[in-house]
Design an enzyme around this catalytic site. Structure first.
Site, PDB file in Angstrom:
ATOM      1  CD  GLU A 226      -1.793   2.326   1.570  1.00 37.77           C
ATOM      2  OE1 GLU A 226      -1.494   3.178   0.690  1.00 37.77           O
ATOM      3  OE2 GLU A 226      -1.828   2.572   2.767  1.00 37.77           O
ATOM      4  CB  CYS A 260      -2.166   6.673   2.250  1.00 34.31           C
ATOM      5  SG  CYS A 260      -3.337   5.647   3.147  1.00 34.31           S
TER       6      CYS A 260
END
Length: 479
Positions: A226, A260
């Site tokens: 990720e 994020c």
């Protein structure tokens, strides 16, 4: 932003020892079964909930984020740990699946087995919630875990492993934390030789993910990566602009923009663009840096923020709040830019600071086109009063998750998978896919009776086998 004590720097041999010890502890954990693991993990969840203030205080101390943000992070962690513990048996337990007409004489069974030992390399921006999206689900799936937290937030990782050992003393060595700089994470991934891990789950920058992937490739160790995002909010002409502006400011400025899946780009239909900008500025202007959100945790990130803002203005963009001199310290005041060219770093690169670009577009079709043009594809949001239109636009976005009339709505829904593609990485955490990400499918067939024509026996006459194959062929040719 300090840890309670100087943590040890673990080297290659320390890492290998940790993996070996975790594997040993993992055998009894796997044998415990889904019911036993559920009871143990819920006990751990209860313990973490009772220690919320301790965890939140340490998170705030190491990252600099306000205590109320740190407490919210603990809550999100509890929500996901609870879901993983309660749903692992349903998702991963043995179940019967269709055998199909050709194999009607076989009972087909599918289950998922633990991988073994999972290495988790965590980030500093959400040092508890983000890695627990892998740790909690990996444990629920029956694995042992070796966790390497960011060198900026080692205390959270140490406390996490200690809390597990205290809550589940019979399996105290199952979750092990190793600490140190990037070299420790590299060693865990296998850059210095095999460690024996069965999978690695990494959260961080795309550049570091590539190095981790290269290390994993040497031993064919699976990797879940990720790697961040450049998330866009699309605002239609009929949108509730107050709601959109409120969500944009929270999504862009919350945690100092160090999220994020935070908001970094906004594409608003031209007819409402100016009014939306005014409302965004009105809300962002009153935020007090250091109170509403904390400083940039990573010192070098300030240079990135400065460069993006400066280049955006040089490229023809306009600052409607803040400016080139605004980011002077790591406690950065909100910056709102508009009219920034699509090839400017503020649009193409992850800023990871309290900066948002609000650009005008002709219509939602152009908004979708621009949103999808990014190398990142993690999350997105759509604002419109029409639910049908919102879902239609969401379906055209390439991002792994989309919120309609909110931002980051998916983060608090543990049944939804989370992840992206491209520079955002690959693989999924959370939800059923998150549980399966840390398990291996196990297929079993049980012969129920002898078939009329056994195609898996040399004793079957060829003429009978040929007739059966021809019959099957005709059926598939017709239906």
């Amino acid at each position: 932003m300090t840890s309670p004590a100087d943590p040890p720097v673990h080297g290659v041999e320390d890492v290998r020892t940790a993996v070996e010890q975790a594997r040993s502890a993992g055998r009894s954990w796997a044998a415990l079964g889904h019911r036993g693991r559920r009871t143990a993990l819920l006990g751990w969840k209860h313990a973490v909930a009772r220690r919320t203030d301790e965890f939140a205080g340490l998170i705030a101390s190491e990252t600099g984020k306000p205590l109320h943000d740190a407490r919210a992070e603990v809550l999100l962690t509890l929500v996901h740990l609870d879901w993983a513990a309660r749903n692992a048996r349903r998702v991963l337990g043995r179940r019967r699946v269709s055998s199909g007409l050709l194999s009607v004489h076989q009972r087909a069974l599918l289950s998922y087995r633990p991988l073994g030992v999972v290495g988790v390399i965590g980030p500093w921006n959400y040092p508890l919630y983000t890695p627990m999206g892998s740790i909690g689900y990996a444990l629920a799936a029956g694995n042992a875990v070796v966790f390497k937290p960011s060198e900026l937030t080692p205390g959270v990782g140490i406390l996490l492993a200690r809390s597990f050992g205290e809550a589940v003393p019979d399996h105290a060595g199952l979750l092990r934390t190793i600490t140190g700089p990037a070299s420790t994470g590299a060693a865990l991934a296998g850059a210095d030789g095999p460690t024996g891990l069965d999978k690695v789950a990494f959260t961080g920058s795309p550049g570091t993910a590539r190095r981790v992937a290269a290390a994993c490739a040497a031993t064919l160790t699976p990797l879940l990566a990720e790697c961040g995002g450049k998330d866009a909010v699309l605002v239609a002409a009929d949108a509730d602009l107050d709601a959109a502006a409120d969500a944009i400011v929270w999504g862009a400025m919350g945690n100092a923009g160090q999220t994020c899946a935070g908001v970094e780009r906004v594409y608003a239909v031209a007819s409402v663009h100016e009014e939306l900008c005014a409302r965004v500025v009105s809300r962002a202007r009153v935020l007090a840096p250091g109170e509403a959100y904390g400083p940039l945790t990573l010192p070098s990130q300030l240079d990135v923020v400065r460069r993006h803002v400066k280049q955006a203005l040089q490229d023809g963009g306009r600052a409607v709040l803040g400016g080139p001199d605004a980011p002077r310290t790591r406690t950065v005041a909100p910056v709102v830019l508009t009219g920034v060219p699509e090839d400017s770093p503020a649009v193409t690169e992850e800023t990871f600071g309290p900066v948002v670009v609000v650009n005008a577009v002709r219509d939602m079709a152009e908004a979708v086109e621009r949103a999808n043009a990014s190398a990142y594809s993690l999350g997105a949001a759509v604002f419109t009063r029409s639910r049908a239109a919102g879902l239609a636009v969401a379906g055209r976005l390439d991002s792994g998750a989309v919120s309609v009339n909110s931002v980051l709505g998916f983060a608090a829904v543990p049944s939804l998978p989370f992840g992206g593609a491209g520079e955002s990485g690959y693989g999924r955490i959370h939800g059923e896919e998150g549980l399966r990400a840390f398990a291996a499918p196990h297929s079993v067939t049980v012969r129920r009776f002898a078939p009329a024509v056994d195609l898996t026996s040399f004793a079957t006459p060829r003429t009978a086998a040929a007739r059966a194959v021809e019959l099957g062929r005709r059926l598939h040719a017709r239906f």
